[in-house]
Design an enzyme around this catalytic site. Structure first.
Site, PDB file in Angstrom:
ATOM      1  N   ASP A   1      46.264  47.934  37.910  1.00 57.72           N
ATOM      2  CA  ASP A   1      47.005  45.418  37.318  1.00 57.72           C
ATOM      3  C   ASP A   1      47.147  45.783  36.299  1.00 57.72           C
ATOM      4  O   ASP A   1      46.071  45.888  35.093  1.00 57.72           O
ATOM      5  CB  ASP A   1      45.877  45.026  39.177  1.00 57.72           C
ATOM      6  CG  ASP A   1      46.726  43.163  38.325  1.00 57.72           C
ATOM      7  OD1 ASP A   1      47.887  43.704  39.366  1.00 57.72           O
ATOM      8  OD2 ASP A   1      46.522  42.645  37.581  1.00 57.72           O
TER       9      ASP A   1
ATOM     10  N   GLU B   1      50.798  49.285  37.579  1.00 59.76           N
ATOM     11  CA  GLU B   1      51.475  48.179  37.554  1.00 59.76           C
ATOM     12  C   GLU B   1      52.346  47.193  36.688  1.00 59.76           C
ATOM     13  O   GLU B   1      51.209  46.264  36.067  1.00 59.76           O
ATOM     14  CB  GLU B   1      51.236  47.206  39.002  1.00 59.76           C
ATOM     15  CG  GLU B   1      51.040  46.592  39.509  1.00 59.76           C
ATOM     16  CD  GLU B   1      51.504  45.151  38.714  1.00 59.76           C
ATOM     17  OE1 GLU B   1      52.309  43.932  39.228  1.00 59.76           O
ATOM     18  OE2 GLU B   1      50.486  44.471  38.175  1.00 59.76           O
TER      19      GLU B   1
END
EC number: 2.4.99.16
Length: 698
Positions: free
Chosen positions: A384, A413
């Site tokens: 993330d 990401e």
């Protein structure tokens, strides 16, 4: 570089060799270099390469590229995971020099006396080749040497056996004055690093029971989420990505739709990691126990699914790290710990780590956490927001993890500036999310994909039409056909793609003024009636299953470097192909970007890119409808968004010509009445007069 000949501009090389280039086991990796020499003698080039075990592989001969450019090309195919090393070598090729000279002198009419030195030189070169060629070919070489030295034989027959050795001595050359270029590195991953189909769901929503007037909401568990695995596997996915499964903070917990105040039944965002029950190495008690998680991972594997976990290096205010290591966070002027912000957005339920305060302590703890999950059988991490953490940290962490288990993969990401996304790929991230979602015209998509192909040595794309955070306006307003269109584009342009649960149910209602879902699953339980939607024909699951089956069955779609675009005269349509030279497999796709109206177009195919000559014709099989068509360079297509928004065509190559049959007696003359009414033979009908240079394909 040491030696006689210049070797320049070697590829693949990433950041001048600072980082290794990327490949996967079994991938054809193009290697090229510029090399040249003085004078007119022949130059040869080859690639020498060593596997992760340090063992040398047979060198690969390079072929010259475009005349006059001194560019040399070859492909290598690594066969093991790990760090490979390769270098380009240039050498004097005495056989090619001799062959060129003798051929020209023979053509000029020179005789044995004038060629005496050339004949002697040829015998010398072939004698040197005896120890280089395979044992089964050595008699041929000896015979050629003997014939060259036999002045009783006429000149053409004297040199012919030596000239016939050209192919053999190309593969096993005599090399003189060998120059070795600088050594380069290539990191080779397992095939899933390049070719994968991802599916994201929240385990807590599978089997969940919403709150009622009489009872609070009840979370789904790993045990109930197992029931969803067959449905995911039936769609053909091979990676199951789970958002964070850790305890969720209670301090500053967000409510439904990101509300600042949570109600008593609000479950909070899984990305607000950590509570009294534990942190990044713990499992949310509502989901089950560590043993339940292991059972879930095992059940997924039985369905052909590999579980990927989320690695989000951030903490809820009540994460154990906050009390145990307050120095790992940023303290504001008033003494409070800074929460995450991306103005005007505020994330009061998340504290970001400050990697500058105690870098060694943070590194050691994060490595411990990652290796803990590796020990639990996890080999894929979706990371993330990696672009908000130091790059040298990721470079170190990924190398450390791969030194323990080189099969571990990391998906970045990072929806951020291009240089940063490419930089993350260079320092070790296996795959990356992309701007695919925001490329909504054929021209934009073609340009972007061509950029990605050019970056294949360091950045592998993973195309997602949606995520829990992203519901693009094209899906909000494009209707069901747009869901098919975006799935075709994602699944067949990129070797890796993924989708978030609910896409197959056409979920499209956005929070007003935002590019994200209303009643976002990040903040609440979202049980869905998967079976009911499928039974009532309200599910895209069968179509997704077809796309993933086509991907699995066609080796050409397992690659990125082979993506080629073809011209089509309608800007609402995109035409592309992928060709695998090993298997001969070729896939051609024509896809509409218009989800509302029928679109026509005429293709102009780059036939050599498909493995054909310009004039050839071939049969294509539409994998979406089962229809076959007769195609060539120019073809007309008609795409109806509601019936068929794309052609997915596998090429059926013509069989080699059969041996000539014995001549048969002439057939009797036929009358009109003898001719069958249907002579189409299964090909597409001829185009009308205004399209007489093409064929209908729909």
């Amino acid at each position: 570089m040491t030696g006689r000949f210049p070797i320049e501009d070697v590829s693949p090389v990433v950041s001048c060799g600072r980082y290794p280039a990327k490949a996967v086991v079994g991938e054809l990796v193009p290697v090229s270099a510029r090399a040249y020499r003085e004078g007119h003698d022949a130059l040869g080039c080859n690639v020498v390469w060593l596997g992760p075990d340090g063992a040398a592989r047979p060198f690969t001969r390079m072929r010259p590229g475009e005349p006059g450019q001194d560019r040399w090309h070859a492909t290598i195919r690594p066969d093991a995971v790990g760090e490979w090393r390769f270098a380009v070598e240039a050498f004097q090729d005495p056989y090619l020099t001799w062959q060129n000279a003798v051929t020209k002198k023979l053509a000029a009419g020179q005789g044995p006396a004038e060629l005496a030195n050339d004949l002697a030189e040829g015998a010398r070169v072939l004698t040197a080749a005896l120890d280089l060629v395979p044992k089964g070919d050595r008699d041929r070489v000896r015979e050629a040497v003997t014939t060259l030295r036999d002045d009783e034989v006429d000149l053409p027959r004297r040199v012919s056996p030596a000239l016939d050795l050209a192919d053999l001595l190309w593969e096993h050359p005599v090399r003189e004055l060998v120059t070795t270029g600088d050594e380069r590195t290539l990191w080779v991953d397992r095939p899933r690093a390049l070719f994968s189909a991802w599916y994201e769901f929240f385990p807590r929503s599978e089997g969940a029971v919403p709150a009622t007037v009489d009872a609070p909401a009840r979370s789904g568990t790993f045990a109930t989420a197992v029931d969803r695995l067959p449905g995911v596997a039936a769609m053909g996915f091979d990676v199951l990505y789970l958002p964070p499964i850790h305890p969720i903070g209670r301090v500053n917990r967000k409510g439904r739709n990101n509300a600042l105040t949570a109600g008593p039944d609000d479950v909070g965002s899984p990305w607000a990691i950590g509570a009294a029950e534990g942190g990044h190495d713990a499992i949310h008690p509502d989901l089950g126990t560590p043993e339940d998680f292991r059972d879930f991972v095992a059940a997924a594997a039985e369905q052909g699914l590999e579980v990927a976990m989320d690695l989000a290096l951030q903490c809820a205010p009540d994460h154990p790290w906050v009390s145990e290591h307050p120095e790992w966070f940023t303290t504001r002027a008033d003494g409070s710990i800074a929460y995450a912000e991306n103005p005007p957005k505020k994330y009061q339920d998340i504290y970001p780590l400050n990697f500058d305060n105690d870098p060694e302590g943070i590194r050691a703890e994060v490595l411990r956490v990652v290796l803990h999950w590796v020990g639990e059988g996890i080999r894929i991490f979706r990371v993330d927001n990696p672009h908000t953490k130091p790059f040298d940290f990721w470079h170190w962490l990924i190398a450390e993890v791969k030194s323990v288990d080189p099969d571990v993969l990391f998906l970045a990401e990072a929806f951020t500036r291009p240089a940063i996304m490419h930089g993350l790929g260079k320092i070790g991230f296996t795959q990356s999310y992309t701007y695919f979602t925001w490329r909504t015209t054929a021209a934009e998509m073609r340009e972007y994909c061509e950029e990605l192909v050019a970056s294949a040595d360091w950045m592998r794309p993973n195309f997602w039409p949606n995520t829990p955070d992203i519901l693009h306006s094209s899906l909000q307003h494009g209707g069901p056909p747009m869901f098919k269109i975006r799935a075709v584009l994602a699944a067949l342009l990129s070797p890796s793609w993924g989708m978030y649960a609910g896409f197959e149910l056409f979920e499209h209602v956005a929070r007003p003024g935002a590019e994200e879902y209303l009643d976002n699953e990040k903040y609440e339980l979202r049980p869905r009636d998967w079976d009911g939607a499928l039974a009532q024909g309200r599910s895209l699951a069968p179509f997704i299953g077809t796309l993933n089956r086509v991907r699995r069955d066609n080796p050409a779609l397992h690659q990125l470097r082979n993506l080629r675009f073809h011209d089509i005269d309608n800007p609402a349509l995109l035409c592309w192909s992928k060709h695998d030279p090993d298997s001969g497999n070729t896939v051609i796709v024509v896809c509409s970007f218009d989800s509302r109206t029928v679109q026509w177009g005429n293709t102009t195919l780059d036939m050599p890119a498909l493995g054909f000559d310009w004039h050839e014709r071939f049969t294509v099989h539409d994998e979406l409808t089962g229809t076959e068509y007769d195609w060539g360079q120019r073809n007309a297509v008609r795409l109806d968004p509601y019936l068929q928004p794309a052609h997915v065509l596998t090429v059926r190559r013509p069989a080699p010509p059969a041996p000539a049959e014995p001549e048969q007696p002439a057939a009797p003359d036929l009358t009109v009445e003898d001719v069958p009414a249907d002579l189409s033979g299964g090909t597409a009908p001829t185009a009308p007069a205004d399209k007489d240079d093409a064929r209908w394909t729909s």
